[in-house]
Scaffold this motif. Structure first.
Motif, short mmCIF file in Angstrom:
data_model
loop_
_atom_site.label_atom_id
_atom_site.label_comp_id
_atom_site.label_asym_id
_atom_site.label_seq_id
_atom_site.Cartn_x
_atom_site.Cartn_y
_atom_site.Cartn_z
N PRO A 187 75.99 20.37 39.20
CA PRO A 187 75.28 21.37 40.00
C PRO A 187 74.01 21.83 39.30
O PRO A 187 74.01 22.10 38.09
N ASP A 188 72.94 21.91 40.04
CA ASP A 188 71.65 22.31 39.48
C ASP A 188 71.67 23.80 39.16
O ASP A 188 72.09 24.62 39.99
N ASP A 189 71.22 24.15 37.96
CA ASP A 189 71.08 25.57 37.62
C ASP A 189 69.63 26.04 37.79
O ASP A 189 69.31 27.17 37.49
N PHE A 190 68.78 25.13 38.26
CA PHE A 190 67.39 25.43 38.61
C PHE A 190 66.58 25.95 37.43
O PHE A 190 65.67 26.76 37.59
N ARG A 191 66.88 25.42 36.26
CA ARG A 191 66.09 25.78 35.08
C ARG A 191 64.65 25.30 35.21
O ARG A 191 63.76 25.77 34.49
N HIS A 192 64.39 24.39 36.17
CA HIS A 192 63.05 23.84 36.37
C HIS A 192 62.20 24.71 37.31
O HIS A 192 61.04 24.39 37.56
N GLU A 193 62.77 25.80 37.79
CA GLU A 193 62.03 26.67 38.72
C GLU A 193 61.29 27.76 37.94
O GLU A 193 61.84 28.37 37.02
N GLN A 194 60.04 28.01 38.35
CA GLN A 194 59.25 29.05 37.71
C GLN A 194 58.50 29.84 38.78
O GLN A 194 58.32 29.38 39.91
N TYR A 195 58.08 31.05 38.40
CA TYR A 195 57.47 32.00 39.33
C TYR A 195 56.11 32.44 38.81
O TYR A 195 55.94 32.65 37.61
N LEU A 196 55.17 32.56 39.72
CA LEU A 196 53.81 32.95 39.36
C LEU A 196 53.61 34.42 39.69
O LEU A 196 53.76 34.83 40.85
N LEU A 222 53.24 21.38 30.16
CA LEU A 222 54.65 21.73 30.25
C LEU A 222 54.84 23.19 29.84
O LEU A 222 54.55 23.57 28.70
N ALA A 223 55.32 23.99 30.77
CA ALA A 223 55.48 25.42 30.54
C ALA A 223 56.90 25.73 30.09
O ALA A 223 57.87 25.10 30.53
N GLY A 224 57.01 26.71 29.20
CA GLY A 224 58.31 27.19 28.75
C GLY A 224 58.76 28.37 29.58
O GLY A 224 58.47 28.46 30.78
N ASP A 225 59.44 29.31 28.96
CA ASP A 225 59.96 30.46 29.71
C ASP A 225 58.87 31.43 30.11
O ASP A 225 59.04 32.20 31.06
N TYR A 226 57.75 31.41 29.38
CA TYR A 226 56.61 32.27 29.71
C TYR A 226 55.33 31.53 29.40
O TYR A 226 55.22 30.89 28.35
N GLU A 227 54.39 31.58 30.31
CA GLU A 227 53.11 30.91 30.11
C GLU A 227 52.01 31.77 30.69
O GLU A 227 51.97 32.02 31.90
N ALA A 228 51.09 32.26 29.84
CA ALA A 228 49.94 33.03 30.30
C ALA A 228 48.88 32.07 30.83
O ALA A 228 48.52 31.10 30.16
N LEU A 229 48.39 32.33 32.04
CA LEU A 229 47.39 31.47 32.67
C LEU A 229 46.01 32.11 32.68
O LEU A 229 45.05 31.47 33.12
N GLY A 230 45.92 33.35 32.24
CA GLY A 230 44.66 34.07 32.26
C GLY A 230 44.93 35.55 32.43
O GLY A 230 46.09 35.96 32.53
N PRO A 231 43.89 36.37 32.48
CA PRO A 231 44.08 37.82 32.63
C PRO A 231 44.90 38.15 33.88
O PRO A 231 44.53 37.76 34.99
N GLY A 232 46.02 38.83 33.68
CA GLY A 232 46.84 39.26 34.80
C GLY A 232 47.50 38.14 35.57
O GLY A 232 47.89 38.32 36.73
N LEU A 233 47.68 36.97 34.94
CA LEU A 233 48.27 35.84 35.65
C LEU A 233 49.20 35.09 34.69
O LEU A 233 48.79 34.66 33.61
N ALA A 234 50.48 34.94 35.08
CA ALA A 234 51.45 34.32 34.17
C ALA A 234 52.59 33.68 34.94
O ALA A 234 52.89 34.05 36.08
N LEU A 235 53.22 32.70 34.29
CA LEU A 235 54.40 32.03 34.81
C LEU A 235 55.63 32.50 34.06
O LEU A 235 55.60 32.68 32.83
N TYR A 236 56.73 32.65 34.79
CA TYR A 236 58.00 33.05 34.21
C TYR A 236 59.10 32.12 34.73
O TYR A 236 59.16 31.82 35.93
N SER A 237 60.00 31.70 33.84
CA SER A 237 61.14 30.91 34.29
C SER A 237 62.34 31.79 34.65
O SER A 237 63.16 31.41 35.49
N CYS A 238 62.48 32.92 33.97
CA CYS A 238 63.64 33.81 34.13
C CYS A 238 64.95 33.09 33.85
O CYS A 238 66.01 33.49 34.35
N ASN A 239 64.90 32.04 33.05
CA ASN A 239 66.13 31.30 32.76
C ASN A 239 67.15 32.11 31.96
O ASN A 239 68.34 31.82 31.99
N GLN A 240 66.67 33.12 31.26
CA GLN A 240 67.58 33.95 30.47
C GLN A 240 67.97 35.24 31.20
O GLN A 240 68.76 36.03 30.67
#
Length: 258
Positions: free
Chosen positions: A157-166, A117-135
């Motif tokens: 209405p969905d605010d899409f807090r479940h969406e994340q970007y790689l 389960l990823a939060g607002d930021y999750e490092a996946l390795g060198p130069g690779l990360a997930l961002y929610s941008c919820n804030q």
């Protein structure tokens, strides 16, 4: 970096199945990444036709909690016995398109030990990360597209807090992956300013007219190469191409190098 579309609404040719959904295979040096898993197990079938062994994937990402991106999750967990699957902490909240149409994930998979389960930021390795941008501040309010989530037994209405970007960073280049861009492609490209953006724009319901042309001109003002697909819509893609000189379409079975 090589990106292959394993599932998409269209197909590059007759060899590949197509469905309303998205799945991308990313080869980044020795690293093998899966971004989304489509609506069914079709992504796995298309991968086999391409000679791609998804059992070798080391990291998998689910961009958001909708069936057309995570419907193939069970197939992936069955075929790949080791990769961690990074999902938003909100991914398994109930999601609907109207009160009678459930469009969320299979709730029986929520307790899988393979999920991270990823939060607002999750490092996946060198130069690779997930961002929610919820804030992150949104300059453009494109609405919820009629999509809803359930909170305390009530659909809102969905605010899409479940969406994340790689985001993959290679030297000074930034390559961004966005499944459906529900938070708004206009703001997403502004937040990240990527050199390359791959994903859907969620414009398929927009009429071909000045509003869409304005969005196209705005996106074209960024020095970004766009590879779009899935929820952008083919008519919308063709229309936007009049104002965007770095806009391409990515179909199932097609591979690009960025």
């Amino acid at each position: 970096m090589r990106i292959t579309a394993l599932a998409e609404n269209t197909a590059a040719d007759h060899r590949f199945g197509r469905e309303h959904g998205l799945s991308l295979y990313i080869s980044r040096g020795e690293q093998k990444i899966l971004f989304d898993m489509g609506q069914t197990g079709l992504f796995w079938e298309n991968a086999q036709k391409l000679g791609i062994d998804l059992a070798e994937v080391e990291v998998a990402v689910l961009s958001h909690g909708h069936y057309d991106h995570g419907g193939g999750l069970a197939r992936f967990l069955k075929g790949n016995c080791h990769a961690r699957v990074f999902v938003s902490q909100y991914a398994f909240q109930p999601h609907y398109h109207g009160p009678d149409r459930y469009i969320g994930l299979d709730p029986s998979l929520a307790g899988s030990s393979r999920l991270k389960l990823a939060g607002d930021y999750e490092a996946l390795g060198p130069g690779l990360a997930l961002y929610s941008c919820n804030q992150a501040a949104r300059k453009h309010d494109l609405g919820s597209w009629g999509l809803e989530t359930e909170e305390e037994g009530v659909l809102v209405p969905d605010d899409f807090r479940h969406e994340q970007y790689l985001l993959a960073e290679e030297g000074d280049r930034r390559i961004l992956f966005s499944g459906c861009s529900h938070k708004g492609i206009l703001d997403i490209v502004d937040w990240f300013r990527p050199h390359v953006l791959i994903g859907g724009f969620h414009f398929s319901k927009l009429p071909l007219g000045e509003e869409l042309a304005e969005y196209a001109r705005y996106l074209n003002s960024f020095a970004t190469e766009f590879y779009t697909c899935h929820c952008t819509g083919l008519p919308q893609f063709a229309y936007m191409s009049q104002w965007m000189d770095r806009l391409h379409y990515l179909a199932a079975g097609q591979t690009i190098e960025v």
